[in-house]
Design an enzyme around this catalytic site. Structure first.
Site, short mmCIF file in Angstrom:
data_model
loop_
_atom_site.label_atom_id
_atom_site.label_comp_id
_atom_site.label_asym_id
_atom_site.label_seq_id
_atom_site.Cartn_x
_atom_site.Cartn_y
_atom_site.Cartn_z
N LYS A 1 0.80 -1.22 0.00
CA LYS A 1 0.00 0.00 0.00
C LYS A 1 0.84 1.28 0.00
O LYS A 1 0.30 2.37 -0.19
CB LYS A 1 -0.97 0.00 1.18
CG LYS A 1 -1.93 -1.18 1.18
CD LYS A 1 -2.78 -1.28 -0.08
CE LYS A 1 -3.96 -0.40 -0.01
NZ LYS A 1 -4.94 -0.68 -1.11
N SER B 1 -2.98 -12.87 3.27
CA SER B 1 -3.39 -12.72 1.86
C SER B 1 -2.29 -13.22 0.92
O SER B 1 -2.57 -13.52 -0.25
CB SER B 1 -3.78 -11.27 1.54
OG SER B 1 -2.67 -10.42 1.52
#
Ligand code: PMP
Length: 316
Positions: free
Chosen positions: A58, A275
């Protein structure tokens, strides 16, 4: 003493030794042991995104959004950067924001992992906790409300609808993968959260070679433990989501993701987040159907933010 070329300059320029200058350019690791059962002509690679500032993928969209906001003077007058986040985007905003003197305010579900809440508090972020039962959509609604109530205080970054999110991957993640595989990748596999990774990277790669297959994955049910990912059909659709990009979308269970996350630690020496385990399962499903190919996926973060979860200690 290390010389600082522009010690007092507080703009979005990029002195070589700034935090923002080390966003991206992450390693592309080949998974060798866990793929031993696959034909020798089939390879799986993963982008090691925990090498970014703030420890996750991110940093790329956060820096893209901040840079554009600075250029438009949207943060002028001490405005806070406001967004909703399940954690990683918030930590990325907090890292880059602190290094540039930008205050950060976040709406986050109150059941976000204790590690995430502690990191964000340590970094001086103003947190507004949203209803745990409403998940990431609840945090979106709280951030929208705050932005509407106090437009003079907040610049609402809105990562789900901000075009700079996918553009950051189009500008950086896509070209890096293309270069690091010398244009030989055949399949790109990535999870759906805000959908920025799939949208930006997928668009860039398809422009280089329209034969590359784009495979998205999501949690296999609305109630899941895949932090950072969304069950898209039952969630608020991100405005940047382009449903035409992926050739297929796979559903991955939390249990399978936990199992593969443990295997990555034990067999590849990669202590990564849940993830990433889900990404590996999706990449293995794709690779399992090939006789030859180069499958590239993204491992969004490291395992440290998930230490309080119970699944690490299971045997297999
Ligand atoms: N995994 C993790 C751990 C994440 O934090 C995110 C970001 N929400 C994703 C996957 C999905 O990335 P994107 O938002 O680009 O779809």
């Amino acid at each position: 003493m290390v010389s600082q070329s522009l010690p007092h300059k507080k703009t979005a320029s990029l002195p070589a030794n700034s935090l923002a200058a080390v966003v991206g350019n992450t390693p592309l690791l080949e998974l060798k042991r866990i793929t031993a059962h696959l034909p020798s002509e089939v390879q799986i690679f993963a982008k090691a995104e925990w090498f970014n500032p703030g420890g996750s993928v991110k940093a790329r969209p956060a820096w893209g959004i901040i840079q554009t906001a600075l250029k438009a003077a949207a943060l002028a007058g001490g405005k806070h950067l406001l967004d909703s986040t399940s954690g990683n985007m918030g930590i990325a905003y907090a890292s880059l924001g602190a290094s540039l003197g930008i205050p950060v305010s976040l709406a986050i579900p109150s059941n976000a992992s204790p590690e995430r809440l502690t990191i964000l508090r340590a970094m001086g972020v103003e947190l507004t906790l949203s209803d745990p039962l409403e998940g990431s959509d609840g945090a979106i609604l709280v951030a929208q409300h705050m932005a509407t109530e106090r437009p003079e205080k907040y610049f609402y970054a809105d990562q789900y609808n901000n075009q700079e999110n996918w553009r950051a991957h189009y500008r950086t993640t896509g070209p890096e993968i293309w270069r690091q595989t010398a244009g030989e990748l055949t399949h790109f596999v990535a999870g759906l959260g805000t959908t920025g990774t799939v949208t930006g990277t997928g668009r860039y790669l398809l422009e280089q070679n329209p034969d590359i297959e784009i495979i998205a994955f999501e949690p296999d049910s609305p109630f899941h433990g895949l932090e950072g990912l969304k069950h898209i059909s039952s969630s608020i659709q991100p405005g940047i989501f382009d449903p035409t990009l992926a050739d297929r979308t796979l559903g991955i269970s939390t249990e399978t993701a936990h199992h593969l996350t443990r295997r990555l630690a034990r067999e590849e020496g990669l202590f990564v987040g849940v993830s990433s385990g889900a990404a590996l399962e999706a990449a293995m499903q794709v690779a399992g159907q090939l006789t030859a190919g180069v499958v590239v996926t993204v491992f969004p973060d490291a395992g440290y933010k998930y230490l309080s979860e119970k699944f690490w200690e299971l045997e297999s």
